[in-house]
Scaffold this active site. Sequence first.
Site, PDB file in Angstrom:
ATOM      1  CB  CYS B 222       9.143   6.130   3.716  1.00  0.00           C
ATOM      2  SG  CYS B 222       9.603   7.499   3.676  1.00  0.00           S
ATOM      3  CD  GLU B 284       9.375   0.758  -2.584  1.00  0.00           C
ATOM      4  OE1 GLU B 284      10.286   0.102  -2.025  1.00  0.00           O
ATOM      5  OE2 GLU B 284       9.127   2.129  -2.337  1.00  0.00           O
TER       6      GLU B 284
END
Lengths: 263, 541, 399
Positions: B222, B284
């Site tokens: 995550c 990301e």
Amino acid sequence: MKDCAVLFDVTKCVGCGSCTVACKMWNGLPYEENAHGYDAKLDDKTWTVVEYHDVKKGKEDVLRFAKHQCMHCLEPSCVAVCFAKAITVSDEGAVVYDAKKCVGCRYCMIGCPYSVPKYEWDKVFPSVMKCRLCAEKLAKNESPACTSVCPSGALTFGTRDDLLDEAWARIKADSGYIQKVYGETEGGGTRWLYISDVPFKDLGLPEDIPTKSIPSTIHDYTKWKPGIFVGAAAVFGALGLYTKRRVKIENEQRQGEGGKEDV
Amino acid sequence: MKERQKIQKQKKQPQLTRRQFLGAAAGVTVAAAVSGCDIVEEPGGSGWLPTQYTNEGNWPAQVKGRVPIDPQNPSIERVDSACILCGQCLEVCQNTETVYNYYELPVVDGFICVHCGQCALNCPTGAIREKSQIDRALEAIDDPDKITVATISPGVRVSIGEEFGMAQGEWAQEQMITALRELGFDYVINIDFSSDSTIMEEGSELVHRLTSGGVLPQFTSCCPGWVKFVEYYYPELIPNISSAKSPVAEMGAMLKTYWAKKKKIDPDKIVVVNIPPCTAKKFEMSRPEMDAARRYWEEHEKKKYSGMRDVDVILTTRELAQMIRNQGIDFMSLPKGSFDPIVSEGSGGAIIFPNTGGVMEAAIRAAYFLVSGEDPPEDLLHLEVLRDGDLDGYAEGSVDVPGFGEVKVAVCNGLHAARTLCEEIKAGKRSDLHFLEVMTCPGGCIGGGGQAKTVVPPSNGLRRNRLASIYKADEALSPEKRVSYKNDEIKALYDEFLGEPLSELAELILHTEYTDRSASLEAKDTKDYVDPYNGERGEVQ
Amino acid sequence: MFDYNLRINKKACFRMTLTRWILLGLTGFGLLIMLYRLLHGLGAVTNLSDEWPWGFWIYCDLILSALGACGFAVGILGHVLHIPEFKPLGRRALLMSFFCYVLVFLVLFIEIGRWDNFYWFFISFAWTSPLYEVAICITLYIILQFLELVEVWGDRYKRWVKVIVGFFMPVIVLLACILPFGQEAAYGAIYLAMPAKLNPIWYSQYLPWACLITSFSGGLCFVALEYRLVNRHYCKNSDDQVVIKALRIAGGVIIAYLVIKLIDLSVRGVWGEVFSGQTEGNMFLLETIVGFIIPAIIVFTPYVKRPVFQMIAAACGVAGILLNRFNFIFTGMADYAGVSYTPKWTEIWIVIGLASLMILCYLFALENLPIVSGKGERHGEVVSRPAIGMIRPDKGKRG
């Protein structure tokens, strides 16, 4: 401390730019965007820069950082060429500019082999701006602002002899280094010494600077000057008297022949 | 929009007229020249440096300089004029995150950064800050052709209120939803939904690894900072990372596929604006493989959307607060709002995602069910042992799962602890571990690099307040609302679209792959690590 | 003595023609810009930058100083070597030289960044700097030339002044023949400080001496040009022998320069650079052929007898100076600077304005001081046609 110097190890620089900020903080200079990066550029408000260079190291493409500032030559060209003696060398070796004496001829800018001095073009009474090696800090036995903040050990402050030994020791200990200490002999030697694992010219350091210092090059010319003045005075005086007399005699001869001419 | 322009106009500084300038220049010049006074100051030496630098020679100091930041860094930037060289950024980067100074010099071909943003959070002057994407968000809002979808990450709701005077960690989700609607977002979506889908995928993957002898321990994925950290320093452990994407990345892909189809919206018009407490999400988002939606449309529907990304804009908590302030919205007096349906339902497991140990707890709740087919017992809904009560960065424990046995899990927050554990795993000392959760930021996402700078440097007290607020929200729910697999909208997602966890479509949309970045640096042998300042040789604790 | 008969009245007289009004206008314009520059700094009126700290103004200084060497060249030939042909050129060369140097001084004044501090270099005694040598020599030289001009003025207006100054004349003349060795060579020496910047075609240990030599030949060509043009303008007869002699001596000096340059280039092995086809090499060839080889060929062939070729040779000799100085200030440094430099219009117009002022002063002096000798030439006839506009026919003579 006499004979101050700084060793910049290119392989240890991480490009954080702390030195450029310290320089601005200590010298009270305004901030601009050009202190570090690919297009970093020295100017009147930025006395030291960290340039990014994409360099070929063998076959690899690597990123290297090069700090640029006044090299503080042992025999500074700017000091020799300044026609108002506004640039002097301090006891510790820092090359320091005195704005009160400056006439603004900018010979130092064009006469510096590294083109370090920059000018306040937008001011009515401009000054030449360049790194002063924090002369007042040196006088207090402190290190210059930029070297005191370096977190990665790329900048080492000390006496020139010690640092030269240190530089060669590092070069001998690691074959990755170029077998040269930049600044050891350039233009008669500088107080900023560079060691690197990539060619110095790729880092923006000019490699064609003769070993002979510029002041001594100029002195090779200047030293003839008194002799030339005195010699010319003597020769011209003698020649003048001789030719005058010869012309007079010629005229007399011509007058004897009946001619009548002014001289 | 008008008000925004007005504010910009007010910022414009008064200008000297040419006549005034000429007059002043002439006057000053003549006066100075006539009086012969000093019109030129001596340049240099007039400034100041922090006291740790006023010393002799190369005096060793614990705190020196600052972290290197690439001007191209997608997450953070630094304003030199505000930097005071206090060294706090270096402190946290080196000692908490073990990034700076853990690679050999010279650098290879770029700056080493995991984008965690802890430097920004610790910067006392605000010199380091997130690279603002406010303009991109406003541009999308102002564009009538675009449909803007704001997705809220769970850590933000216990921090955003602090920006407007609320108590530390006070729950402000409902006001935030209203604020986002007032800012002009068309839809407001809860990331908790994709947290649940992440748990379903990650939990299924864990069960798969446990039962079929896959690479263990499995790492959570995550946290983009942690993922990049492994890619840099432990490329051999990349197979351990769960291939499930982070909730934010999953949400982006699902919004532009599943949601767009359900709402009958052209996916190219959707602008996904995510609001995480994180700066690394900006990195990301920019990873090349984060275009699952584009690939889906191309492979399954034969439609080309060139350049379409899963997530378009990332706004940190601080950026959102700035937008709200710029717009003149009185946050404290906003009415409560609610999320738009279809992809917003979240379980209690998703709510605790931003806490350290939260992902692990949620995963255990789901894995328990997936392995045993039973609901987890009451005591599994409060795994105190994994909650890292002293916030020292590390916790471990084990859970008995019927049908499998003991599952051993560990939780790290802060990469310092993670590095130590990775070294042990690399050395083969931790073959007993099955599952590892790592959060780059101390305390988890609630202490994220994009959070409100309520206390600088952030204190454990602040972190505990936020943690408690999150756990309180989870515990307020009934037990069936606290497990991901009972999320109705998640059930609908799998029934109507994905089929089942780890299906081919789920792999395409909810899973990703990782890049070996070890060539970008030469990692220091941490056994021989020498502190550059006090010269002590020793292991990383 | 010669008959300096361009004007006969004791009262100063200066008739304004259209050209002179235009020059006056340019002067006013130039002075306005100069005022603007003094009040607003260099950045406001120049394109100078950190890459090009020196530009058009320094170029003007260098070429004006080189051409101003006419006074020094004629002085040596006429007053030291006492070659009779150069006696009548003496005062005109002096006058031109004086105004060239005054212009150099004015341009230097606007050129320096800190004009409020301009006096500082007088008391700095920075002997190590070639620029200091330039500045101090020019200053002294202007004073000497001024004294010489005072003597010329006294010749017509106040005999006792002439007598007093005349008493010191031999010393003044001797000093005035020596001092330019200082500034002319030092201009080249300035560029000794740029071994890593100036292109090796020009950078040499002998650059100062090359500058000294070329200024000598250039000065002679300049005075030959002036002699022809002014005499024609004022309807005076020109003596071919004077021009030929001046040009031949200039030619000899040019050949000496070429030989030195040849040896210098060979010893340092930079012929490859010269014929590389790069801008630098081509500019050097242009400079050498136009400025030095062509005049050298003309003056040592029978063509030199024809006035039009004399003019061409003299003009080429002057162009040689302009090109040579241009090359080592701009062409040779461009590669290092990396960026281009074009002077801003204000830079040029200040110089044009100041030059116009100098031309007006020069004309005024020419017409009111005993400068131009009418009879002049040893075998020439006095021509007393009515001159254009401002010149009155020869009415009487003064001894």
